[in-house]
Design an enzyme around this catalytic site. Structure first.
Site, short mmCIF file in Angstrom:
data_model
loop_
_atom_site.label_atom_id
_atom_site.label_comp_id
_atom_site.label_asym_id
_atom_site.label_seq_id
_atom_site.Cartn_x
_atom_site.Cartn_y
_atom_site.Cartn_z
N TYR A 1 0.85 -1.19 0.00
CA TYR A 1 0.00 0.00 0.00
C TYR A 1 0.89 1.24 0.00
O TYR A 1 1.73 1.42 0.88
CB TYR A 1 -0.92 -0.01 1.21
CG TYR A 1 -2.13 -0.88 1.02
CD1 TYR A 1 -3.33 -0.36 0.56
CD2 TYR A 1 -2.05 -2.25 1.29
CE1 TYR A 1 -4.45 -1.18 0.38
CE2 TYR A 1 -3.16 -3.07 1.10
CZ TYR A 1 -4.35 -2.53 0.64
OH TYR A 1 -5.44 -3.34 0.46
N HIS B 1 0.54 -0.47 -4.49
CA HIS B 1 -0.91 -0.61 -4.36
C HIS B 1 -1.61 0.76 -4.26
O HIS B 1 -2.11 1.16 -3.19
CB HIS B 1 -1.23 -1.48 -3.15
CG HIS B 1 -2.53 -2.21 -3.24
ND1 HIS B 1 -2.73 -3.32 -4.02
CD2 HIS B 1 -3.73 -1.98 -2.64
CE1 HIS B 1 -3.97 -3.76 -3.89
NE2 HIS B 1 -4.61 -2.94 -3.06
N GLU C 1 -4.63 0.27 -8.76
CA GLU C 1 -5.98 0.64 -9.21
C GLU C 1 -6.15 2.16 -9.29
O GLU C 1 -6.74 2.77 -8.39
CB GLU C 1 -7.04 0.05 -8.28
CG GLU C 1 -7.22 -1.45 -8.42
CD GLU C 1 -8.39 -1.99 -7.61
OE1 GLU C 1 -8.86 -1.28 -6.69
OE2 GLU C 1 -8.84 -3.12 -7.90
N TYR D 1 -14.37 -8.31 -10.59
CA TYR D 1 -15.08 -8.87 -9.44
C TYR D 1 -16.49 -9.27 -9.87
O TYR D 1 -17.33 -8.42 -10.16
CB TYR D 1 -15.13 -7.85 -8.28
CG TYR D 1 -13.82 -7.80 -7.54
CD1 TYR D 1 -13.54 -8.71 -6.53
CD2 TYR D 1 -12.83 -6.88 -7.90
CE1 TYR D 1 -12.32 -8.69 -5.87
CE2 TYR D 1 -11.61 -6.86 -7.24
CZ TYR D 1 -11.37 -7.76 -6.23
OH TYR D 1 -10.15 -7.76 -5.58
N GLU E 1 -5.77 -9.03 -10.36
CA GLU E 1 -6.64 -9.12 -9.19
C GLU E 1 -8.06 -9.47 -9.64
O GLU E 1 -8.59 -8.87 -10.57
CB GLU E 1 -6.65 -7.77 -8.45
CG GLU E 1 -7.38 -7.80 -7.12
CD GLU E 1 -7.29 -6.46 -6.38
OE1 GLU E 1 -6.16 -5.92 -6.27
OE2 GLU E 1 -8.33 -5.94 -5.95
#
Length: 332
Positions: free
Chosen positions: A26, A66, A104, A165, A191
Site C-alpha cells: 500500500y 498498491h 488501481e 469482481y 486481481e
C-alpha cells in the site's frame, strides 16, 4: 496483513496450485499509520522479506505498488520511483520478479495521467531490470482496459492490468479482453474475486465462468486475497489464526447457505478453487452427481426440478426419469 507473507503461508498456496504470489505494498493508506508513505522503513523490510520468501518457494513475485486511496498515481510518483529503484536494484537480474507499478488508478484519473506516471516510473525500473515484465494499471480501478492506447508507452515487455469482481461487473469481460488482444494489448488479470454478498449465486456462476475463460485462454491471474479479514474476498475465516496447514473448515465459503453445494464440473473451477485456497481434489462431472441425486430421490421419494436446458432436452429427461426413477417426483 503482512503476516501471510511468511514462507510457510506462501508455500501453502503453492501446494494448492499457485505459481505466483502478489505482494501488495500500500503506497498511501490514507490514515497516517500504514503504507510506504507513512512508514517506509518497516514497509520496505516487509516487502523485501516477502519477495525473498516467494522466490525461495520457486514462485513468481508480483511487486504491487498498491495505489488505491490516493486515486491518482501521480500523487506519489516520486515515492514510487524511490521504491521501484530499490526493488530493481536488488532484483534486476531476477526473472521471477514482476513489477506492478500502479494497482488501481481511480476517481478522476485518466489514461493520460497513467501514461504520464508510467513514463516516469518505467525508466527507473529499466535502469536495473531491462527485461522484467512490468504491469501498468488502467483507469477505473484497473477495469477499463479498453481505454489503453497501445503506442502511448514505447517500452517492451509491458502488460496491462485488468481487475474483475463477479457480482460487481458483468460478462462484458470477454469482449473487453478480446478487443484488447486484437489490438495487440497484452492483458494480465492481477486481481479478481467473487462478491456473493452483492451478486448472490449469479456472482458465483459468473466467477466460475470467468475462471474457466482465463484458464482456457492462458491468461495469467491472481485472486484477492490471502488473509482472514472479515470480508467475502478473504480466503480464510476471521477466526482462523493459522498461517499454514489449513483445513477445509478454515476456508471462507462462497456458498450462500449450508444447503447449497458447488460441484467442480470443469478444470477451470478446479484450478480457481485451488488458487482461492479450497481443497478441491479433482473435477467431478455434473452428470455423475445427477445420476446419484436421481437414485437418492427415487429411493426416498424426493422432488426433482429440472432447469438450464432447452425444452426438448427437458422433455427427454422427463421420459428417462419417469422410466428409470419412478418414485422421484418431477415438479417442474
Amino acid at each position: 496483513y503482512p503476516e501471510y507473507t511468511n514462507y510457510a503461508s506462501i508455500y501453502e498456496t503453492k501446494k494448492h496450485g499457485a505459481n505466483m504470489f502478489r505482494i501488495a505494498m500500500y503506497s498511501d493508506d490514507g490514515n497516517g499509520d500504514g503504507g510506504y508513505i507513512q512508514n517506509p522503513e518497516l514497509s520496505w523490510k516487509l516487502m523485501q522479506a516477502a519477495i525473498e520468501n516467494t522466490l525461495a518457494a520457486d514462485m513468481y513475485a508480483v511487486v504491487d505498488w498498491h495505489v488505491l486511496r490516493e486515486q491518482n498515481p501521480l500523487h506519489n510518483v516520486e515515492k514510487a520511483k524511490e521504491f521501484f529503484s530499490k526493488v530493481s536494484a536488488l532484483y534486476g537480474d531476477e526473472a521471477g520478479v514482476i513489477y506492478e507499478i500502479c494497482n488501481e488508478p481511480n476517481g478522476d484519473t485518466t489514461w493520460e495521467n497513467i501514461v504520464e506516471y508510467a513514463s516516469q516510473v518505467i525508466p527507473v525500473i529499466r535502469e536495473n531490470a531491462s527485461d522484467a515484465v512490468i504491469l501498468v494499471g488502467t483507469p477505473d480501478y484497473s477495469y477499463s482496459i479498453t481505454k489503453v492506447k497501445k503506442d502511448a508507452l514505447p517500452y517492451s515487455d509491458l502488460m496491462y492490468s485488468y481487475h474483475f469482481y463477479a457480482g460487481q461487473y458483468d460478462s462484458a469481460y470477454k469482449n473487453m479482453i478480446e478487443d484488447c488482444q486484437k489490438d495487440g494489448i497484452p492483458i494480465f488479470v492481477s486481481e479478481w474475486g467473487i462478491n456473493t454478498e452483492q451478486g448472490g449465486q449469479d456472482a458465483l456462476k459468473l466467477g466460475t465462468e470467468f475462471a474457466d475463460y482465463l484458464n482456457q485462454n492462458g491468461i495469467s491471474f491472481a485472486a484477492w486475497s490471502l488473509c482472514n479479514k472479515d470480508e467475502v474476498f478473504s480466503s480464510l475465516k476471521p477466526e482462523c489464526n493459522k498461517y499454514a496447514s489449513w483445513k477445509e473448515e478454515d476456508f471462507n465459503k462462497l456458498l450462500l447457505d449450508e444447503n447449497t453445494t458447488i460441484v467442480p464440473d470443469g478444470i477451470g473451477i478446479v484450478k480457481a478453487s485451488r488458487m482461492l485456497g479450497y481443497d478441491v481434489k479433482e473435477r467431478i462431472p455434473g452428470v455423475d452427481i445427477a445420476v446419484k441425486l436421481l437414485e437418492y430421490s427415487n429411493e426416498l421419494k424426493k422432488k426433482v426440478y429440472l432447469f438450464g436446458a432447452k425444452q426438448e432436452i427437458i422433455d427427454k429427461m422427463k421420459e428417462v426419469i419417469n422410466s428409470k426413477y419412478p418414485n422421484a417426483e418431477l415438479v417442474g
